[in-house]
Design an enzyme around this catalytic site. Structure first.
Site, PDB file in Angstrom:
ATOM      1  N   GLU A 124       0.833  -1.198   0.000  1.00 27.93           N
ATOM      2  CA  GLU A 124       0.000   0.000   0.000  1.00 27.93           C
ATOM      3  C   GLU A 124       0.873   1.255   0.000  1.00 27.93           C
ATOM      4  OE1 GLU A 124      -3.894  -1.123   2.590  1.00 27.93           O
ATOM      5  OE2 GLU A 124      -2.064  -0.784   3.734  1.00 27.93           O
ATOM      6  N   CYS A 125       0.690   2.131  -0.959  1.00 35.21           N
ATOM      7  CA  CYS A 125       1.308   3.455  -1.007  1.00 35.21           C
ATOM      8  C   CYS A 125       2.831   3.359  -0.839  1.00 35.21           C
ATOM      9  CB  CYS A 125       0.670   4.365   0.036  1.00 35.21           C
ATOM     10  SG  CYS A 125       0.961   6.123  -0.304  1.00 35.21           S
ATOM     11  N   GLY A 126       3.389   3.704   0.335  1.00 40.56           N
ATOM     12  CA  GLY A 126       4.819   3.558   0.542  1.00 40.56           C
ATOM     13  C   GLY A 126       5.296   2.138   0.333  1.00 40.56           C
ATOM     14  N   SER A 183      -0.985  -0.742  -4.778  1.00 36.28           N
ATOM     15  CA  SER A 183      -1.734   0.468  -5.111  1.00 36.28           C
ATOM     16  C   SER A 183      -1.333   1.569  -4.147  1.00 36.28           C
ATOM     17  CB  SER A 183      -3.238   0.214  -5.018  1.00 36.28           C
ATOM     18  OG  SER A 183      -3.975   1.405  -5.220  1.00 36.28           O
TER      19      SER A 183
END
Length: 466
Positions: A338-340, A429
């Protein structure tokens, strides 16, 4: 005829009451978190139990508020978590607390649902925190406008932040409408403000001692205003228990071990997500991509968001762990990034200083920071396993990535949201997912290969919390 005492005592509580205050503001950057943390510390010093909540998706403010209050801080979000989840958390807090504080997000009427919507639903009186630097009577006019904008909320008072002098305070107080008292004036003092960086506040774990000094100074300033007595003397708010969830998810992940990255680079973790995985039967084993040389023994892997851009060199230098994660990927272990965590999964990451670092290479592409420009908003991840609500908040971009398998669905906008990628069993994502929204979909993400779980997790059912 009176009921037997033991039968009355066996009945579950359906209501709980205590004073409760919603800390709101006309905009972001007014000092809500600084004031909320100071209030929590002021009352904690008096031996009071203070339960604090943060409105909306946020990983940074809750940890600061948890340190100030000495209690866990959970998000309250009507869209992402649902009314039943919010109701349950407030009811449970009221059973133990002397006071509940709920910190809002952005301006009190911003967003759908807004902070005002949450306050109105649960009957929480609102206290406005406003940075009054550069204005006096105008501050009173703004507060009056906020108080009269909707008739289903009640503004209980104003805390004037960054007040310049006693005379400054007098001018504001004299101009306020009679229905909105000035509860306190916080002096203009940079040493009271909480340190920030590009995604919000600096993580509490990084500056624990410095935060303690600011909490104590803020508590002293507010105590001198008599604010403890004012808040504790407010009429209690009654919270009804949430309906019993008859569709609690089965232990679909029983016997599964999930390795969860958690350190200064990967720390954006909702406690509600961790709790849900354990309710599903999973065992959690935490590890540090910065320090650990190998993954713990596991059946699945979760790389949450955080600040990999601040630790790119150390992440790149830990080649032993990178190789171990690549082996897990090649063995088709389920991985959620997720993200990072997604930036870590890419080929490279270029930090804010323009330095490029080698990352995991699980997903083709390059990540790069992009200054002050960013993306944020509430979205539903349209996963093959099922929709899961969450949010995006980042100031980076990913380029050279493969074709996404899906996109996030924005809350109220037709344009496609964040891209969702898949490679082998990796799902990546920018979206941060709120797992309790759809436990069945989350169980499928972390479960063995789909062919092995068809009869275990029914695809047609969703066991959401609302």
């Amino acid at each position: 005829m009176n009921e037997p005492q033991d039968r009355r005592e066996s009945r579950p509580e359906t209501r709980a009451s205590c004073p409760a205050v919603f800390i709101a503001a006309p905009a972001s950057g007014q000092g809500k978190t600084t004031v909320t943390a100071a209030l929590a510390r002021m009352l904690r010093r008096r031996g009071k139990v203070v339960r604090v909540f943060k409105t909306g998706p946020d990983y940074l403010d809750p940890r600061v508020l948890a340190q100030a209050s000495g209690r866990p801080v959970d998000p309250l979000d009507l869209w992402m978590a649902g009314e039943a989840d919010c109701r349950r958390r407030l009811f449970e807090a009221a059973r133990e607390a002397d006071l509940i504080l709920v910190e809002g997000a952005m301006g009190l009427f911003d967003g759908e649902p807004s902070s005002a919507d949450l306050a109105a639903l649960f009957g929480l009186p609102m206290v406005i925190v406003m940075d009054v630097k550069g204005m006096a009577q105008t501050a009173a006019a703004l507060v009056g406008g906020l108080a009269g904008f909707r008739d289903d909320i009640r503004i209980a008072g104003l805390i004037a932040n960054a007040c310049g002098s006693a005379r400054h305070r007098e001018l504001i107080e004299a101009a306020l409408p009679d229905s909105v008292p000035l509860l306190a004036a916080v002096p203009r003092d940079a040493s009271l403000a909480l340190p920030e960086r590009h995604l919000g506040l600096v993580q509490a774990e990084e500056i624990r001692d410095a935060l303690e000094a600011r909490f104590e100074a803020g508590a002293e300033a507010l105590a001198a205003e008599g604010l403890a007595e004012a808040l504790l003397g407010m009429a209690p708010v009654t919270f009804a228990a949430a309906p019993i969830d008859a569709a609690a998810p089965p232990p679909w992940l029983a016997g599964r071990t999930i390795a969860v990255a958690r350190d200064a680079a990967f720390s954006f973790l909702y406690q509600a997500n961790l709790d849900l995985l354990e309710r599903l039967g999973a065992s959690l084993r935490f590890f540090s991509p910065l320090a650990d040389r190998a993954l713990p023994a596991c059946d699945a892997l979760w790389l949450p968001g955080g600040y990999p851009e601040l630790h790119g060199a150390r992440l790149a230098a830990n080649t032993a762990l990178r190789d171990d994660i690549r082996r897990a990927f090649a063995a088709d272990l389920p991985i959620l990034a997720e993200c990072g965590g997604m930036l870590y999964a890419l080929d490279t990451l270029t930090d804010q200083d323009g330095e490029t670092h080698a990352m995991l290479g699980l997903l083709r592409g390059e990540g790069a920071m992009r200054g002050r420009r960013g993306c944020q908003g509430m979205q539903t991840a349209e996963l093959p396993e099922g929709p899961v609500r969450g949010h995006a908040h980042h100031r980076s971009q990913a380029s050279g990535t493969p074709e996404p398998i899906a996109h996030g669905r924005r809350q109220r906008h037709p344009a496609p949201g964040e891209a969702i990628y898949r490679a082998r069993r990796l799902t990546a994502s920018y979206l941060h997912l709120f797992f309790p929204d759809n436990p069945a979909a989350v169980a499928r993400l972390f479960a063995p290969a789909p062919s092995e779980i068809i009869d275990i997790i029914p695809t047609e059912e969703s066991y959401g919390c609302d």
